[in-house]
Write a protein that holds these residues in place. Structure first.
Motif, PDB file in Angstrom:
ATOM      1  N   VAL A 122      32.489 -41.373 107.374  1.00  0.00           N
ATOM      2  CA  VAL A 122      33.200 -42.277 106.461  1.00  0.00           C
ATOM      3  C   VAL A 122      34.056 -41.471 105.489  1.00  0.00           C
ATOM      4  O   VAL A 122      33.943 -40.242 105.410  1.00  0.00           O
ATOM      5  CB  VAL A 122      32.198 -43.137 105.646  1.00  0.00           C
ATOM      6  N   GLU A 123      34.910 -42.179 104.776  1.00  0.00           N
ATOM      7  CA  GLU A 123      35.723 -41.573 103.716  1.00  0.00           C
ATOM      8  C   GLU A 123      35.504 -42.367 102.438  1.00  0.00           C
ATOM      9  O   GLU A 123      35.670 -43.578 102.417  1.00  0.00           O
ATOM     10  CB  GLU A 123      37.198 -41.621 104.086  1.00  0.00           C
ATOM     11  N   THR A 124      35.125 -41.681 101.381  1.00  0.00           N
ATOM     12  CA  THR A 124      34.890 -42.333 100.090  1.00  0.00           C
ATOM     13  C   THR A 124      35.893 -41.785  99.071  1.00  0.00           C
ATOM     14  O   THR A 124      36.583 -40.814  99.364  1.00  0.00           O
ATOM     15  CB  THR A 124      33.439 -42.102  99.631  1.00  0.00           C
ATOM     16  N   PRO A 125      35.974 -42.390  97.898  1.00  0.00           N
ATOM     17  CA  PRO A 125      37.069 -42.056  96.977  1.00  0.00           C
ATOM     18  C   PRO A 125      37.098 -40.594  96.533  1.00  0.00           C
ATOM     19  O   PRO A 125      36.072 -40.001  96.212  1.00  0.00           O
ATOM     20  CB  PRO A 125      36.809 -42.973  95.781  1.00  0.00           C
ATOM     21  N   MET A 126      38.315 -40.068  96.520  1.00  0.00           N
ATOM     22  CA  MET A 126      38.578 -38.750  95.937  1.00  0.00           C
ATOM     23  C   MET A 126      38.844 -38.913  94.441  1.00  0.00           C
ATOM     24  O   MET A 126      38.624 -38.002  93.663  1.00  0.00           O
ATOM     25  CB  MET A 126      39.834 -38.145  96.557  1.00  0.00           C
ATOM     26  N   MET A 127      39.416 -40.069  94.064  1.00  0.00           N
ATOM     27  CA  MET A 127      39.697 -40.346  92.658  1.00  0.00           C
ATOM     28  C   MET A 127      38.669 -41.348  92.183  1.00  0.00           C
ATOM     29  O   MET A 127      38.566 -42.449  92.729  1.00  0.00           O
ATOM     30  CB  MET A 127      41.116 -40.892  92.499  1.00  0.00           C
ATOM     31  N   GLN A 128      37.918 -40.938  91.186  1.00  0.00           N
ATOM     32  CA  GLN A 128      36.795 -41.753  90.745  1.00  0.00           C
ATOM     33  C   GLN A 128      36.915 -42.046  89.245  1.00  0.00           C
ATOM     34  O   GLN A 128      37.307 -41.172  88.469  1.00  0.00           O
ATOM     35  CB  GLN A 128      35.474 -41.014  91.027  1.00  0.00           C
ATOM     36  N   ALA A 129      36.526 -43.257  88.872  1.00  0.00           N
ATOM     37  CA  ALA A 129      36.539 -43.615  87.454  1.00  0.00           C
ATOM     38  C   ALA A 129      35.385 -42.935  86.723  1.00  0.00           C
ATOM     39  O   ALA A 129      35.498 -42.583  85.550  1.00  0.00           O
ATOM     40  CB  ALA A 129      36.446 -45.129  87.295  1.00  0.00           C
ATOM     41  N   VAL A 130      34.269 -42.772  87.422  1.00  0.00           N
ATOM     42  CA  VAL A 130      33.114 -42.055  86.871  1.00  0.00           C
ATOM     43  C   VAL A 130      32.790 -40.927  87.849  1.00  0.00           C
ATOM     44  O   VAL A 130      32.405 -41.190  88.981  1.00  0.00           O
ATOM     45  CB  VAL A 130      31.883 -42.978  86.729  1.00  0.00           C
ATOM     46  N   PRO A 131      32.950 -39.674  87.437  1.00  0.00           N
ATOM     47  CA  PRO A 131      32.646 -38.576  88.360  1.00  0.00           C
ATOM     48  C   PRO A 131      31.143 -38.389  88.451  1.00  0.00           C
ATOM     49  O   PRO A 131      30.465 -38.305  87.431  1.00  0.00           O
ATOM     50  CB  PRO A 131      33.326 -37.371  87.707  1.00  0.00           C
ATOM     51  N   GLY A 132      30.626 -38.329  89.646  1.00  0.00           N
ATOM     52  CA  GLY A 132      29.175 -38.224  89.777  1.00  0.00           C
ATOM     53  C   GLY A 132      28.750 -37.401  90.971  1.00  0.00           C
ATOM     54  O   GLY A 132      29.566 -36.948  91.760  1.00  0.00           O
ATOM     55  N   GLY A 133      27.420 -37.200  91.050  1.00  0.00           N
ATOM     56  CA  GLY A 133      26.849 -36.567  92.227  1.00  0.00           C
ATOM     57  C   GLY A 133      26.630 -35.079  92.096  1.00  0.00           C
ATOM     58  O   GLY A 133      26.112 -34.441  93.007  1.00  0.00           O
ATOM     59  N   ALA A 134      27.055 -34.493  90.976  1.00  0.00           N
ATOM     60  CA  ALA A 134      26.852 -33.055  90.790  1.00  0.00           C
ATOM     61  C   ALA A 134      26.992 -32.735  89.313  1.00  0.00           C
ATOM     62  O   ALA A 134      27.483 -33.551  88.532  1.00  0.00           O
ATOM     63  CB  ALA A 134      27.870 -32.256  91.597  1.00  0.00           C
ATOM     64  N   ALA A 135      26.552 -31.558  88.940  1.00  0.00           N
ATOM     65  CA  ALA A 135      26.724 -31.088  87.570  1.00  0.00           C
ATOM     66  C   ALA A 135      27.889 -30.133  87.564  1.00  0.00           C
ATOM     67  O   ALA A 135      27.767 -28.975  87.946  1.00  0.00           O
ATOM     68  CB  ALA A 135      25.450 -30.394  87.092  1.00  0.00           C
ATOM     69  N   ALA A 136      29.054 -30.636  87.182  1.00  0.00           N
ATOM     70  CA  ALA A 136      30.253 -29.792  87.202  1.00  0.00           C
ATOM     71  C   ALA A 136      31.333 -30.442  86.365  1.00  0.00           C
ATOM     72  O   ALA A 136      31.324 -31.644  86.141  1.00  0.00           O
ATOM     73  CB  ALA A 136      30.751 -29.605  88.632  1.00  0.00           C
ATOM     74  N   ARG A 137      32.277 -29.618  85.928  1.00  0.00           N
ATOM     75  CA  ARG A 137      33.407 -30.132  85.170  1.00  0.00           C
ATOM     76  C   ARG A 137      34.461 -30.669  86.134  1.00  0.00           C
ATOM     77  O   ARG A 137      34.838 -29.968  87.070  1.00  0.00           O
ATOM     78  CB  ARG A 137      34.028 -29.014  84.337  1.00  0.00           C
TER      79      ARG A 137
END
Length: 497
Positions: free
Chosen positions: A199-214
RNA sequence: GGGCCGUUAGCUCAGCUGGUAGAGCAGGGGACUCUUAAUCCCUUGGUCGAAGGUUCGAAUCCUUCACGGCCCA
């Protein structure tokens, strides 16, 4: 003066003049030549034939490619043509060509030009498979000289900035990127065979999530809305599992706003995959099977040679917990030292690890692990039982809620993968997000954002699931014996020239 | 972010304790019909990464900056 004119020189001027002549004579960039074979195919098919057999067969072929070398001996010349599959030698004789072609071949054309040639396959006196040309044309004039034929292009900066020249000149570069593609194809086949859905999910996100990173930030003008380039696809992939796509994966780019190094590029490729009704143990088994199979299929061996070291992908991968790893490499540390916050902090300070006041025991343990153990994990190793404090998306262990059902995977002292049984308790997840917000408020700008829609998805019920992310670039570095991540990225990020 | 190293012809590289730059390949001219880093003769080509400074004189010494490489954080 234009930007382009700045690096013009005499060699380029001469070639431009030749191009001007070509334009005056007609179509300078023809596109009506058709090849019927490639160099590699010819070499594979006819290299074993004797000169007599080839003469009897009388095979005529059309090939095209870049002129890489030219050796003129009066009225006859040898040249090498390079195409996507390899190189084939051309034998070009004045008296075997139409009037006027041979002088052009000698004078008007240059190494680097794209040619089309037609003729009969034969072997030279030294036994090299070649084409005796009775027709040869210039298809594309090259205006810039190639690097020197013997040393090639070795300047690393130019190899990265002008990858097209690197690819023309260096077979090892071409092979690195072919291996990269074969590895990704292997992964797709492996997962597709097991009924995973890509699948392909959003590259541009309103809330960045899923990792600890800037994250990188960007702005959508029409919506007047700030967006973040994704740091991971994780939360979207788990939403899909909620939706009933019980086995999903995505191979695509993540973006992290961090420094550059031999192991970090601001955009990098990640495989993430999720499977319902499995746990992190199943995931480790699947990972082991996939990587071993990949080594066998792509490299033809389960021994990986990297920068003078050898790593064994054939034997069962090592598995141990974070604490076991620390104790193994630092016998002077005891389990009791690691289980008490004050004593663990003292240990860390003795190891010259900078600690923040906000760090709990789990974070301190991980800092110690990274300092004393991580870089020593050479052969394929799964490290398990990561503290809950540093694993805000992972399921707590049933027997010991201080840790999660999580692993990271290391080879050559480098983290390659990270996987866990997913946290599917929405209320626990809400608390973990809240804890991340506290850490953010305390100054940790890598702490996670609170994602209310993700919680809403979890409240619909995420089946028991395990998921993993594998850093493709680092894996390719390993498989291609590449010391820098830039060697495995076609166009690595560089500062402006 | 810190340390070390590098940046000279299109490419690969020399250039010593300061005296205004060289080779090979590529390019140009010539010879050559089995070469493959072809060979042989002749030959063109430089903002020495950038800007300051020291000096009678700087590719060379000093300072700053840019880009890259390696190591460390």
């Amino acid at each position: 003066m234009t930007e382009q004119a700045q690096d013009e020189n005499k060699l380029i001027a001469q070639r431009r003049a030749k191009l001007t002549d070509l334009r005056e004579k007609g179509v300078a960039f023809p596109n009506d030549f058709r090849r019927n074979t490639v160099a590699g195919e010819l070499l594979a098919e006819y290299s074993e034939k004797t000169p007599e057999e080839l003469e009897a067969l009388g095979i005529r072929v059309c090939v095209a490619g870049r002129l890489m070398s030219r050796r003129v001996m009066g009225k006859a010349s040898f040249a090498h043509l390079q195409d996507m599959s390899g190189r084939i030698q051309l034998f070009v004789q004045r008296d075997n060509l139409p009037e006027g072609v041979y002088p052009d071949f000698k004078k008007a054309w240059d190494v680097g030009d794209i040619l089309g040639a037609e003729g009969q396959v034969f072997k030279t006196k030294t036994g090299e498979l070649s084409i005796r040309c009775d027709s040869i044309r210039l298809l594309t004039k090259s205006l810039r000289p190639l690097p020197e034929k013997y040393h090639g292009l070795t300047d690393q900066e130019q190899r990265y900035r002008q990858r097209y020249v690197d690819l023309i000149m260096n077979e090892t570069t071409r092979e690195t990127f072919r291996i990269r593609t074969r590895m990704v194809q292997y992964i797709r086949n492996f997962l597709n065979d097991r009924d995973f859905l890509e699948v392909e999910t959003p590259m541009m996100q309103a809330v960045p999530g899923g990792a600890a990173a800037r994250p990188f930030t960007t702005k959508h003008n029409a919506l007047d809305m700030d967006l973040f380039l994704r740091i991971a696809p994780e939360l979207y992939l788990k939403r899909l599992v909620v939706g009933g796509f019980e086995k999903v994966y995505e191979i695509n780019r993540n973006f992290r706003n961090e420094g550059l190094s031999t192991r970090h590029n601001p955009e990098f490729t990640m495989l993430e995959f999720y499977e319902a009704y499995t746990d992190y143990q199943d995931l480790m088994n699947l990972t082991e099977e996939m990587l071993r199979g990949m080594a066998e299929e792509v490299l033809g061996s389960t021994t990986i040679h990297y920068q003078g070291e050898s790593y064994d992908f054939g034997s069962p991968f090592i598995r141990m917990t974070v604490k076991e790893a620390i104790l193994k490499y630092r016998p002077d540390i005891t389990e009791a030292d690691l289980d008490d916050l004050d004593r663990a902090r003292t240990m860390a300070e003795n190891l010259e690890i900078p600690l923040k006041e906000s760090y709990g025991l789990g974070k301190v343990q991980i800092e110690i692990f990274e300092k004393v153990a991580e870089h020593r994990l050479m052969n394929p190793t799964f490290i398990t039982a990561y503290p809950t404090e540093v694993s805000p998306l992972a399921r707590r262990n049933d027997d010991n809620p201080f840790v999660t059902d999580r692993f990271e995977f290391f080879v050559g002292g480098r983290e390659i993968a990270n996987g866990f049984s997913e946290l599917n308790d929405a209320e626990d997840q809400a608390e973990r997000f809240q804890q991340q917000l506290n850490e953010r408020a305390a100054g940790d700008d890598e702490a996670m954002h609170f994602d209310a829609d993700y919680l809403r998805a979890l409240e619909h019920g995420l089946p028991p699931t395990a998921g993993e992310g594998i850093g493709i670039d680092r894996l390719v570095m390993l498989f291609t014996d590449s010391p820098s991540i830039r060697d495995v990225l076609l166009f690595p990020h560089m500062r402006a020239e």
